[in-house]
Design a protein around this motif. Sequence first.
Motif, PDB file in Angstrom:
ATOM      1  N   MET A   1       9.390   9.182   4.143  1.00  0.00           N
ATOM      2  CA  MET A   1      10.169   9.403   2.919  1.00  0.00           C
ATOM      3  C   MET A   1      11.650   9.605   3.258  1.00  0.00           C
ATOM      4  N   THR A   2      12.503   8.991   2.465  1.00  0.00           N
ATOM      5  CA  THR A   2      13.943   9.169   2.631  1.00  0.00           C
ATOM      6  C   THR A   2      14.372  10.384   1.836  1.00  0.00           C
ATOM      7  N   LYS A   3      14.735  11.447   2.526  1.00  0.00           N
ATOM      8  CA  LYS A   3      15.108  12.698   1.869  1.00  0.00           C
ATOM      9  C   LYS A   3      16.542  12.576   1.352  1.00  0.00           C
ATOM     10  N   THR A   4      16.706  12.764   0.043  1.00  0.00           N
ATOM     11  CA  THR A   4      17.961  12.425  -0.631  1.00  0.00           C
ATOM     12  C   THR A   4      18.534  13.614  -1.382  1.00  0.00           C
ATOM     13  N   VAL A   5      19.855  13.729  -1.344  1.00  0.00           N
ATOM     14  CA  VAL A   5      20.583  14.749  -2.102  1.00  0.00           C
ATOM     15  C   VAL A   5      21.542  14.049  -3.060  1.00  0.00           C
ATOM     16  N   ILE A   6      21.586  14.488  -4.306  1.00  0.00           N
ATOM     17  CA  ILE A   6      22.528  13.969  -5.299  1.00  0.00           C
ATOM     18  C   ILE A   6      23.674  14.955  -5.429  1.00  0.00           C
ATOM     19  N   VAL A   7      24.898  14.482  -5.220  1.00  0.00           N
ATOM     20  CA  VAL A   7      26.092  15.322  -5.373  1.00  0.00           C
ATOM     21  C   VAL A   7      26.911  14.732  -6.521  1.00  0.00           C
ATOM     22  N   VAL A  30      15.715  16.070  -2.460  1.00  0.00           N
ATOM     23  CA  VAL A  30      15.738  17.391  -1.822  1.00  0.00           C
ATOM     24  C   VAL A  30      16.422  18.401  -2.734  1.00  0.00           C
ATOM     25  N   ALA A  31      17.578  18.029  -3.286  1.00  0.00           N
ATOM     26  CA  ALA A  31      18.338  18.952  -4.136  1.00  0.00           C
ATOM     27  C   ALA A  31      19.434  18.186  -4.862  1.00  0.00           C
ATOM     28  N   MET A  32      20.009  18.860  -5.880  1.00  0.00           N
ATOM     29  CA  MET A  32      21.157  18.332  -6.601  1.00  0.00           C
ATOM     30  C   MET A  32      22.282  19.362  -6.513  1.00  0.00           C
ATOM     31  N   ALA A  33      23.512  18.883  -6.281  1.00  0.00           N
ATOM     32  CA  ALA A  33      24.660  19.782  -6.177  1.00  0.00           C
ATOM     33  C   ALA A  33      25.778  19.277  -7.079  1.00  0.00           C
ATOM     34  N   SER A  35      29.010  20.291  -6.686  1.00  0.00           N
ATOM     35  CA  SER A  35      30.294  20.393  -6.008  1.00  0.00           C
ATOM     36  C   SER A  35      30.082  20.309  -4.507  1.00  0.00           C
ATOM     37  N   VAL A  36      31.185  20.151  -3.795  1.00  0.00           N
ATOM     38  CA  VAL A  36      31.134  20.136  -2.338  1.00  0.00           C
ATOM     39  C   VAL A  36      30.651  21.490  -1.835  1.00  0.00           C
ATOM     40  N   GLU A  37      31.115  22.561  -2.495  1.00  0.00           N
ATOM     41  CA  GLU A  37      30.725  23.906  -2.084  1.00  0.00           C
ATOM     42  C   GLU A  37      29.213  24.106  -2.185  1.00  0.00           C
ATOM     43  N   GLU A  38      28.599  23.550  -3.213  1.00  0.00           N
ATOM     44  CA  GLU A  38      27.142  23.653  -3.360  1.00  0.00           C
ATOM     45  C   GLU A  38      26.415  22.754  -2.371  1.00  0.00           C
ATOM     46  N   ALA A  39      27.020  21.602  -2.072  1.00  0.00           N
ATOM     47  CA  ALA A  39      26.347  20.616  -1.234  1.00  0.00           C
ATOM     48  C   ALA A  39      26.274  21.030   0.232  1.00  0.00           C
ATOM     49  N   LEU A  40      27.333  21.632   0.760  1.00  0.00           N
ATOM     50  CA  LEU A  40      27.394  21.925   2.194  1.00  0.00           C
ATOM     51  C   LEU A  40      26.218  22.771   2.700  1.00  0.00           C
ATOM     52  N   PRO A  41      25.896  23.909   2.061  1.00  0.00           N
ATOM     53  CA  PRO A  41      24.743  24.687   2.563  1.00  0.00           C
ATOM     54  C   PRO A  41      23.423  23.947   2.428  1.00  0.00           C
ATOM     55  N   ILE A  42      23.293  23.101   1.414  1.00  0.00           N
ATOM     56  CA  ILE A  42      22.073  22.299   1.262  1.00  0.00           C
ATOM     57  C   ILE A  42      21.908  21.365   2.452  1.00  0.00           C
TER      58      ILE A  42
END
Length: 238
Positions: A1-7, A30-33, A35-42
Amino acid sequence: MTKTVIVEDDPMVAEINRIYLEKMDGFELVAMARSVEEALPILQENKVDLILLDIQMPRDNGWSLLSNIRGLGSEIDVIIITASCDNASIKKGLRFGAVDYLIKPFEFERFQSALLSYQKNQMRINEQERLNQVDLDQLVLHKEQKFTEGYDLPKGLTKNTLCKVWRQVNEMGRTSFSTEEIACKVGISRISMRKYVKFLADIHALETDMVYGTIGRPIYMHNATIEGSIKIDYYINN
């Protein structure tokens, strides 16, 4: 599976991307963010293979996140999804190693094409320890060529103005507009706008309906077609 994040900072666009992604086999959100601030820790706390990345966001923009990822030597792949259709943004995305570049608004078919192409290329790379020149050309060089070689515009039309016109069309969404209305919004003469509208209609990026009022001549009202962003992509991204 390709683990994907939406920013993506726009909740509606993020939800559309999520729905589109869930239609695709082999991809896991995996998750949705927002902002950049939300995305980085994810990205730091999860194994992520692919980011669907918006560029224009409040505070730090998508370029900041992409620069951060590349600066750390991360192997995360990125598909840029943005309304930014200027030449500089396209080239910047390619320099940062984006595997595809989608211009808003787009339909599921274009989204599907981007992810299927990415998936297919990853499978071919993972299955082979070495690539011959033909494989390399198909996986890398041809992919980049799609964005750097476009079609010539008709005489009298400029890429810069066309980009402004198309951006305004995107902002109007599914709202119909007349040539005069969009000319005022873009800031060019109605005569000049007629040339751009005709061109967009000729390449099937716009559809036109004739609306009859109570008196006077009929008014021609325009809408972006479903495949509009794909059609115009060949002209503005070279």
